[in-house]
Motif scaffolding. Sequence first.
Motif, PDB file in Angstrom:
ATOM      1  N   UNK A 157      39.354  33.459  27.864  1.00  0.00           N
ATOM      2  CA  UNK A 157      39.498  33.664  29.243  1.00  0.00           C
ATOM      3  C   UNK A 157      38.687  35.068  29.566  1.00  0.00           C
ATOM      4  N   UNK A 158      38.750  36.027  28.754  1.00  0.00           N
ATOM      5  CA  UNK A 158      38.216  37.279  28.910  1.00  0.00           C
ATOM      6  C   UNK A 158      37.038  37.693  29.576  1.00  0.00           C
ATOM      7  N   UNK A 159      35.939  36.500  29.182  1.00  0.00           N
ATOM      8  CA  UNK A 159      34.776  36.418  29.702  1.00  0.00           C
ATOM      9  C   UNK A 159      34.482  36.053  31.057  1.00  0.00           C
ATOM     10  N   UNK A 160      35.585  35.464  31.715  1.00  0.00           N
ATOM     11  CA  UNK A 160      35.416  34.587  33.245  1.00  0.00           C
ATOM     12  C   UNK A 160      34.834  35.700  34.081  1.00  0.00           C
ATOM     13  N   UNK A 161      35.632  36.930  34.268  1.00  0.00           N
ATOM     14  CA  UNK A 161      35.290  37.952  35.121  1.00  0.00           C
ATOM     15  C   UNK A 161      33.828  38.173  35.385  1.00  0.00           C
ATOM     16  N   UNK A 162      33.483  38.711  33.910  1.00  0.00           N
ATOM     17  CA  UNK A 162      31.900  39.032  33.618  1.00  0.00           C
ATOM     18  C   UNK A 162      31.075  37.841  34.193  1.00  0.00           C
ATOM     19  N   UNK A 163      31.312  36.634  33.851  1.00  0.00           N
ATOM     20  CA  UNK A 163      30.323  35.506  34.226  1.00  0.00           C
ATOM     21  C   UNK A 163      30.336  35.434  35.726  1.00  0.00           C
ATOM     22  N   UNK A 164      31.545  35.503  36.397  1.00  0.00           N
ATOM     23  CA  UNK A 164      31.452  35.339  37.697  1.00  0.00           C
ATOM     24  C   UNK A 164      30.644  36.305  38.498  1.00  0.00           C
ATOM     25  N   UNK A 184      34.045  45.605  25.624  1.00  0.00           N
ATOM     26  CA  UNK A 184      34.837  46.587  26.158  1.00  0.00           C
ATOM     27  C   UNK A 184      33.752  47.029  27.570  1.00  0.00           C
ATOM     28  N   UNK A 185      32.541  46.867  27.322  1.00  0.00           N
ATOM     29  CA  UNK A 185      31.877  47.129  28.281  1.00  0.00           C
ATOM     30  C   UNK A 185      31.715  46.219  29.433  1.00  0.00           C
ATOM     31  N   UNK A 186      32.195  44.854  29.358  1.00  0.00           N
ATOM     32  CA  UNK A 186      32.477  43.946  30.165  1.00  0.00           C
ATOM     33  C   UNK A 186      33.280  44.352  31.015  1.00  0.00           C
ATOM     34  N   UNK A 187      34.545  44.678  30.211  1.00  0.00           N
ATOM     35  CA  UNK A 187      35.855  44.956  30.955  1.00  0.00           C
ATOM     36  C   UNK A 187      35.686  46.111  31.998  1.00  0.00           C
ATOM     37  N   UNK A 188      34.875  47.202  31.451  1.00  0.00           N
ATOM     38  CA  UNK A 188      34.586  48.462  32.341  1.00  0.00           C
ATOM     39  C   UNK A 188      33.868  48.026  33.516  1.00  0.00           C
TER      40      UNK A 188
END
Length: 404
Positions: A312-319, A359-363
Amino acid sequence: MVREGYKQTELGVIPEEWKVKKLGDLGDVKMCKRIFQSDTTDYGDIPFFKIGTFGKEPDAFISRNKYEEFKSKFSFPNKGEILISAAGTIGRLVKYNGEESYFQDSNIVWINNTKEIVSNELLVFILENIRYNTEGGTIQRLYNNILKSTIFICPPLEEQEAIATALSDTDKWISSLEELIAKKRLIKQGAMQELLTPKEDWEVKTLGSFTKVFTKQTGFDYSAYIKPSLVKRRGEGDIPFIQNKDFNNKWINYETDYFIPKKVAFNFPNILLNEKSLLISISGAIGNIGIYESTNVAFIGGAIAILKFKDIRVIDWIMYYLKSDLGQLKLFGNVKAGSHQNLILDDLRKLHIPFPELQEQERITTILSDMDKEIEQLDVQLEKAKDIKQGMMQELLTGRVRLV
């Protein structure tokens, strides 16, 4: 019993010296000469406003020669006149600022106010507060006789300025919030363009490769089981039925038009909203993206793809990527045209998404999420300001609160 200094009228209890007037008492209803399609162009000198573009950007123009000819022969609003939509959204208002423009005949009208009874400064708020009805039903068109016979509460001239000033100040507050929100959204749009543009070291993967569930509601299930069980009033054991208009970004509306019993919804676990999921509109409002991450259980409607992820950590990036200009281009590049536009699930599964390191996605998503939160807070302030204005109109335009 009516308190001292007030009187009972057909519009309720009002101050003794206030009056009930008809809009027709203010002056004649006016309209511009009718413009035909042949008189307009896609570009030109003078903006032409139809009912659909009233208060928005024009999509047609007329020549200066026609404008000068019509203006010299036919009715034309003066600066400060309040223009009223007589069709479509009944009673929509725009205050004419005196710039050169032309308005579509009987669909957009105004009252040629003599200002002897009420000022235009107050009239705009009186008109905003009026609800036009006839024979118990909402009208489909605001005919001149209905407009002229509509009654309103009219304070004395000496009170009108104080009321108009108070409400105008509230309008300025609302406008300042709207301008700030628009500015913040432009800043966010620029940030998305910069932050989400792929770099050389980013890895490109298909959207479907990240999911464990990538599906939608089927037409058979909807017709046979789901539609017959939907209810408009939520009862015990019912959960929200989420449609396209009920989500955007991380906002989910749980006070939906329809609800579905859990005993029915739980028979379709793949389209049950019970874990963090990505929602994509695949018909109708194509390109709308949202994230469900609530502890409330809900159920998706038709025209929505639901994606449940292995990580689920990739969901925000994809949105955020799919909501960016680049992502929207990819989505709309896969639109299939038929009786209405739609997206095919298999095309979405194959959609290529660039991914930086986690890490870059989350930033990046943290930056954009913080911007979203700031905009959401401003939206809340804006709605509060609008509610305050509505309350002020109810108090000031009825005389329940006096400023003089």
